[in-house]
Enzyme design. Sequence first.
Site, PDB file in Angstrom:
ATOM      1  N   GLU B  68      43.729  22.963 -49.000  1.00 10.79           N
ATOM      2  CA  GLU B  68      43.013  21.719 -48.708  1.00 10.79           C
ATOM      3  C   GLU B  68      42.236  21.795 -47.401  1.00 10.79           C
ATOM      4  O   GLU B  68      41.129  21.250 -47.290  1.00 10.79           O
ATOM      5  CB  GLU B  68      44.007  20.549 -48.665  1.00 10.79           C
ATOM      6  CG  GLU B  68      44.701  20.259 -50.003  1.00 10.79           C
ATOM      7  CD  GLU B  68      45.806  21.247 -50.369  1.00 10.79           C
ATOM      8  OE1 GLU B  68      46.247  22.010 -49.478  1.00 10.79           O
ATOM      9  OE2 GLU B  68      46.227  21.283 -51.533  1.00 10.79           O
ATOM     10  N   HIS B 119      45.670   9.473 -56.478  1.00 14.09           N
ATOM     11  CA  HIS B 119      47.143   9.415 -56.408  1.00 14.09           C
ATOM     12  C   HIS B 119      47.622   8.814 -55.090  1.00 14.09           C
ATOM     13  O   HIS B 119      48.532   9.326 -54.442  1.00 14.09           O
ATOM     14  CB  HIS B 119      47.757  10.789 -56.660  1.00 14.09           C
ATOM     15  CG  HIS B 119      47.528  11.294 -58.054  1.00 14.09           C
ATOM     16  ND1 HIS B 119      46.258  11.517 -58.555  1.00 14.09           N
ATOM     17  CD2 HIS B 119      48.385  11.592 -59.053  1.00 14.09           C
ATOM     18  CE1 HIS B 119      46.351  11.941 -59.807  1.00 14.09           C
ATOM     19  NE2 HIS B 119      47.640  11.993 -60.136  1.00 14.09           N
ATOM     20  N   ASP B 127      56.693  11.247 -59.309  1.00 13.78           N
ATOM     21  CA  ASP B 127      56.620  12.420 -58.424  1.00 13.78           C
ATOM     22  C   ASP B 127      57.323  12.168 -57.088  1.00 13.78           C
ATOM     23  O   ASP B 127      57.723  13.099 -56.399  1.00 13.78           O
ATOM     24  CB  ASP B 127      55.167  12.826 -58.164  1.00 13.78           C
ATOM     25  CG  ASP B 127      54.666  13.827 -59.194  1.00 13.78           C
ATOM     26  OD1 ASP B 127      55.483  14.273 -60.023  1.00 13.78           O
ATOM     27  OD2 ASP B 127      53.470  14.157 -59.163  1.00 13.78           O
ATOM     28  N   ARG B 177      46.399   6.661 -59.523  1.00 13.89           N
ATOM     29  CA  ARG B 177      46.730   7.436 -60.715  1.00 13.89           C
ATOM     30  C   ARG B 177      46.790   6.576 -61.971  1.00 13.89           C
ATOM     31  O   ARG B 177      46.185   6.898 -62.978  1.00 13.89           O
ATOM     32  CB  ARG B 177      48.081   8.133 -60.545  1.00 13.89           C
ATOM     33  CG  ARG B 177      48.465   8.977 -61.756  1.00 13.89           C
ATOM     34  CD  ARG B 177      49.844   9.594 -61.632  1.00 13.89           C
ATOM     35  NE  ARG B 177      50.902   8.670 -62.000  1.00 13.89           N
ATOM     36  CZ  ARG B 177      51.448   8.578 -63.226  1.00 13.89           C
ATOM     37  NH1 ARG B 177      51.050   9.381 -64.180  1.00 13.89           N
ATOM     38  NH2 ARG B 177      52.385   7.699 -63.478  1.00 13.89           N
TER      39      ARG B 177
END
Lengths: 276, 322
Positions: B68, B119, B127, B177
């Site tokens: 990233e 998300h 998650d 999401r």
Amino acid sequence: MEEDKRKELEEMAKKIRVDIVEMLCESGSGHPGGSLSLADIFSYLYFSGIMNIDPKNPNKKDRDRIVLSKGHACPVWYAALAEKGYFDKSHLKTLRKYGSMLQGHPDMNKTPGVDMTTGSLGQGLSCAVGMALGAKLDKLGCRIFAIVGDGECDEGQIWEAAMSAFHYKLDNLIAILDRNSLQIDGYTKDIMNSEPMINKWKSFGWEVIEINGHNLDEIESSIEKALNIKNKPVCIVANTIKGKGVSFMEGECGWHGKAPSEEEKEKAIRDCMCKA
Amino acid sequence: MIPENIKKILSNEDKKVATRKAYGERLAELGEKNKNIVALDCDLSKSTMTALFARKFPDRFFNFGIAESNMISAAAGLSTMGKIPFASTFAVFASKRACDQVSISVAYPHLNVKICATHSGVSIGEDGATHQAIIDAAIMRAMPGMVVLSPCDGTETKKVIDRIAEYKGPCYVRLCRVASPVIFNESYNFEIGKGIKIMEGGSATIISAGFTTHIAMQAARKLEEDGIEVDLINMVSIKPIDSKLIIESAKKTGLVITVEDHSVIGGLGGAVCEVLSCNMPTKVVRLGVQDKFGSSGSPSELVSAYGFDAASIIKTVKENIC
Ligand SMILES: Cc1ncc(C[n+]2csc(CCOP(=O)(O)OP(=O)(O)O)c2C)c(N)n1
Ligand SMILES: [Mg+2]
């Protein structure tokens, strides 16, 4: 390289070194060691004619770009830009002062000729990857030079960038690794051993050319060769001496980030003027 | 009460869309009109939906793998070449893993990079904490010059993407999401720096952004049935924030409740407090994640457990009105 040209570039490297010493003395702080180790390379880049640049038109679209990933060495860049005519040499005296166009680390929005803002080590090579991708998309034909420190290679991001430059076959990207063997706390081999450096770049898919970073002939032949390599990025590993040109700074990690005093300045300038 | 002019821009379809999906679709459409748009991703293109762009414009899509920091700095480099990079990954990684890169490579030089992070919030669900961005708006808001946008539905997301593609400068867009109800219809218009009052009332002001706006609407409707009418403000532009709208409403109601799928520290709630504390000191109750990490669970379970479901909003309003 022809004798005249070498002489000219040597003279320019001397001037750049003197500028660095004077600039840092005036500002009272800054990074002499890693600036001086790059003086010969910057003399070559800006004054050999190898780069497609125009100080009168510093933003021209198809220019070659330099990203100083080891941003703390900006005095060498400022000196070269001033000598090249990007701005008046009188600005060098304002280094690191409030309101100056010459910030403590490179700022692309303040300094003509500075193509990317850096200072947090590890990021500049990634920025150069983005530039090289952009240049390819628009078929600009320009080359991106990224100047990386050997201590800087401790940063994981350097290797993320290295991987992506290979993946995208960035043959318009040339990294010049200023391998002066020192970082702040000591020798790179003691602080964080990054050997085998050459094999690391090779194993990341780069073409590697090792040179003496103070020898103008070697600088020239490596860059000329690098510009002709297709389908992969090139890393020129330039073995250098930190503080090169100032006898009492050479190879001394204590001169990473402090300015010389008035007396030290006299001696330093005398050293810089001597024949290399 | 919903004002007449607002009724015209509300959707009357019973449709749910995830804002990340609306993002992916719009980006792929914009790619046709604007050849300078490029998309970057970190091995999450199927989740962030940049895959839709990648399929149409493979030459203008760059996958950076799971790196990233490299992606964000490379996006900065691309922008200096005149490209308009849309860089996507999960909001946790864009804001925390690449924090210094966003700060130094993007925000400090004020480069034209669009970080569209998906998300966000605990509403991503199962998650759990490692993947639930609850301080991303706080981090991004603190970056000088960064525009921070949190669209509440698919329509607003598309308008946001259109707008930031034209705007010159760094932007962070907070996407979700799970699918949520479409609130606005196509005639809704979005401007950076502007919020929108969806409902009118004098008892309290509810300010929400992003995923929670449909929940806040449910709560406001329920309150109306109980005879309590509130101002409901959708504050998509968290930075720059619509101070005027907030101050006017607070002046009228004297009580503000903020609702967000984010920590109550530094996000929308913090921003609203900053506006009011110096302009119109007003009691503000901040609903959202209370100085905790997230956890696994279903989205709706988590929204209740962390105290920003409709029932919690209703309870908070009732407890605090005089
Ligand atoms: C991310 C980051 N960490 C730490 C520093 C502080 N710092 C500045 S220079 C330097 C050492 C750099 O060593 P090297 O890359 O070898 O540069 P050189 O020897 O050429 O000066 C450090 C640790 C920084 N600028 N950025
Ligand atoms: Mg070094």
